[in-house]
Design a protein around this motif. Structure first.
Motif, PDB file in Angstrom:
ATOM      1  N   LEU A   1       0.821  -1.204   0.000  1.00 28.46           N
ATOM      2  CA  LEU A   1       0.000   0.000   0.000  1.00 28.46           C
ATOM      3  C   LEU A   1       0.859   1.260   0.000  1.00 28.46           C
ATOM      4  N   ILE A   2       0.453   2.242  -0.808  1.00 29.72           N
ATOM      5  CA  ILE A   2       1.020   3.588  -0.749  1.00 29.72           C
ATOM      6  C   ILE A   2       0.019   4.460  -0.008  1.00 29.72           C
ATOM      7  N   LEU A   3       0.425   4.954   1.154  1.00 30.87           N
ATOM      8  CA  LEU A   3      -0.437   5.768   1.999  1.00 30.87           C
ATOM      9  C   LEU A   3      -0.528   7.199   1.458  1.00 30.87           C
ATOM     10  N   GLY A   4      -1.380   8.000   2.115  1.00 30.91           N
ATOM     11  CA  GLY A   4      -1.404   9.426   1.823  1.00 30.91           C
ATOM     12  C   GLY A   4      -2.692   9.933   1.224  1.00 30.91           C
ATOM     13  N   HIS A   5      -3.525  10.598   2.045  1.00 29.80           N
ATOM     14  CA  HIS A   5      -4.785  11.158   1.549  1.00 29.80           C
ATOM     15  C   HIS A   5      -4.841  12.677   1.701  1.00 29.80           C
TER      16      HIS A   5
ATOM     17  N   GLY B   1     -17.673   3.535  -0.430  1.00 34.02           N
ATOM     18  CA  GLY B   1     -16.594   4.410  -0.861  1.00 34.02           C
ATOM     19  C   GLY B   1     -15.241   4.001  -0.298  1.00 34.02           C
ATOM     20  N   ARG B   2     -14.209   4.556  -0.886  1.00 33.49           N
ATOM     21  CA  ARG B   2     -12.839   4.300  -0.444  1.00 33.49           C
ATOM     22  C   ARG B   2     -12.083   5.621  -0.388  1.00 33.49           C
ATOM     23  N   PHE B   3     -11.138   5.688   0.515  1.00 35.92           N
ATOM     24  CA  PHE B   3     -10.244   6.829   0.606  1.00 35.92           C
ATOM     25  C   PHE B   3      -8.961   6.526  -0.152  1.00 35.92           C
ATOM     26  N   ALA B   4      -8.379   7.552  -0.762  1.00 34.90           N
ATOM     27  CA  ALA B   4      -7.045   7.403  -1.333  1.00 34.90           C
ATOM     28  C   ALA B   4      -6.076   6.993  -0.222  1.00 34.90           C
ATOM     29  N   GLY B   5      -5.163   6.107  -0.564  1.00 35.61           N
ATOM     30  CA  GLY B   5      -4.164   5.696   0.402  1.00 35.61           C
ATOM     31  C   GLY B   5      -4.618   4.669   1.411  1.00 35.61           C
TER      32      GLY B   5
ATOM     33  N   THR C   1      -6.438   1.566   0.127  1.00 33.28           N
ATOM     34  CA  THR C   1      -6.556   0.282  -0.565  1.00 33.28           C
ATOM     35  C   THR C   1      -5.545   0.225  -1.706  1.00 33.28           C
ATOM     36  N   LEU C   2      -5.258  -0.988  -2.136  1.00 34.54           N
ATOM     37  CA  LEU C   2      -4.311  -1.159  -3.247  1.00 34.54           C
ATOM     38  C   LEU C   2      -4.880  -0.579  -4.540  1.00 34.54           C
ATOM     39  N   ASP C   3      -6.215  -0.500  -4.637  1.00 38.33           N
ATOM     40  CA  ASP C   3      -6.854   0.047  -5.839  1.00 38.33           C
ATOM     41  C   ASP C   3      -6.873   1.576  -5.841  1.00 38.33           C
ATOM     42  N   THR C   4      -6.633   2.181  -4.682  1.00 38.03           N
ATOM     43  CA  THR C   4      -6.639   3.649  -4.587  1.00 38.03           C
ATOM     44  C   THR C   4      -5.368   4.113  -3.877  1.00 38.03           C
ATOM     45  N   PRO C   5      -4.204   3.915  -4.510  1.00 42.57           N
ATOM     46  CA  PRO C   5      -2.945   4.309  -3.852  1.00 42.57           C
ATOM     47  C   PRO C   5      -2.903   5.802  -3.559  1.00 42.57           C
ATOM     48  N   GLY C   6      -2.161   6.129  -2.490  1.00 44.10           N
ATOM     49  CA  GLY C   6      -2.144   7.498  -2.010  1.00 44.10           C
ATOM     50  C   GLY C   6      -0.968   8.314  -2.490  1.00 44.10           C
TER      51      GLY C   6
END
Length: 342
Positions: free
Chosen positions: A55-59, A107-111, A113-118
């Motif tokens: 995972l790449i974090l960061g929202h 919904g999902r937040f950036a950072g 899930t693997l589908d929404t990297p941050g």
């Protein structure tokens, strides 16, 4: 691109070269100029099972438009300075129909899930309908803090605060500090922050608090009365620890409002008769929506608020692994930004 990547709880993030994000239909890829390290990122990586390996974090982020996906509407162009509400809502549920994407159950937040990297990276993808322009009057540091400021703005707005009211904020971390900023700008007569860390108390004073309380040494309710001559009309609970909602109810004035923004994952007890006897309203606040981002951007552009005291450091990607771990217990820091260009 280079990115800070999570692999395992208990181990530092790793700086790696990964594939650049390609804009999917309806998306905009942003070249990151600043990404904030959030307490929720620290919590996600502390215990196994909360964050997926890779995972790449960061929202919390801002930057410039780097690429446009197919079907992106509007007058967007490469190089535009932007930020984005880091949400990927389904747009087909009760919450989305009410224009409350932060409450979308799908919904999902950036950072997260693997589908929404941050945005702990050189580039990040966002939904085009969640992207907002950053005007010239808002600097890069302030732009990168729009997201945490939006959390504070949403929390503040849930209280429907009236000018001249007395406000008590429990917790002087980034959310509590931002609430203090907006409450004072809106004309609260008293903005008192209860916070045990001296560095956070000093920062809240710089952001507009009229007084602070050390709850490890003083009774917050009694001290608030001594400082203001009244009980708080609004109590903001911005910590998330057992017993604090009850404490907030006990301190609130007749028909006061308790706004709960602190995240607590365990059960808690509230003596309802204490709230009933004063007709206290208990209100919850979750994240933000597009309108909060718009309000924050407008307030920054018009110099209604000065959020610069919240910014305590800017670091490079190479510094992320060490600094990230150090933030797990460091009240001297508030908003640390990552600048991938360094």
């Amino acid at each position: 691109m280079r990115a800070a990547v999570f692999h395992e709880a208990g181990k530092p993030l790793a700086i790696e070269t990964v594939a650049d994000p390609r804009p999917q239909p309806g998306q905009i890829v942003i070249a990151v100029s600043g990404a904030g390290i959030c307490g929720s990122d620290l919590h996600m990586t502390q215990h196994p099972g909360f964050a997926a390996p890779g995972l790449i974090l960061g929202h919390e982020f801002a930057g410039t438009v780097a690429a446009l996906g197919e079907g992106v509407a509007g007058d967007w162009k490469v190089g535009d300075r932007v930020t984005a509400v880091p949400l990927f809502p389904c747009k087909d549920c009760e919450a989305c129909d009410a224009h409350l994407p932060q409450l979308c159950p799908n919904g999902r937040f950036a950072g997260t899930t693997l589908d929404t990297p941050g945005a702990y990276a050189q580039y990040v993808a966002a939904r085009a309908d969640m992207v907002q322009k950053v005007p010239a009057g808002v600097g890069d540091v302030e732009a990168a803090m729009i997201e945490p400021l939006a959390v504070g703005h949403h929390t503040f707005s849930r209280a429907d605060m009236r000018k001249g009211e007395a406000v008590l904020i429990m917790g002087g971390g980034p959310i509590g500090a931002a609430v203090a900023l907006f409450a004072r700008a809106a004309g609260a007569a008293h903005v008192v922050v209860s916070e045990p860390a001296v560095e956070r108390r000093e920062r809240c004073m710089a952001l507009g608090a009229t007084a602070t309380i050390d709850p490890s040494k003083e009774d917050p309710g009694q001290r608030f009365m001594e400082l203001t001559g009244t009980r708080p009309s609004v109590v903001f609970e911005c910590v998330g620890m057992p017993g604090l909602v009850q404490q907030a109810v006990n301190m609130a004035a007749i028909r006061g409002r308790v706004v709960v923004a602190g995240v607590l994952f365990t059960e808690d007890k509230v003596l309802h008769v204490a709230a009933l006897g004063k007709e206290v309203s208990i209100i919850y606040s979750q994240a933000y929506n597009e309108r909060d981002f718009e309000a924050v951007i407008d307030a920054l552009a018009r110099n209604v608020i000065d959020a610069r005291p919240m910014h305590t450091a800017t670091i490079s990607l190479d510094e992320v692994p060490v600094v990230f771990e150090s933030l797990r217990n460091n009240p001297a820091q508030c908003k640390v930004l990552i600048d991938p260009s360094l």
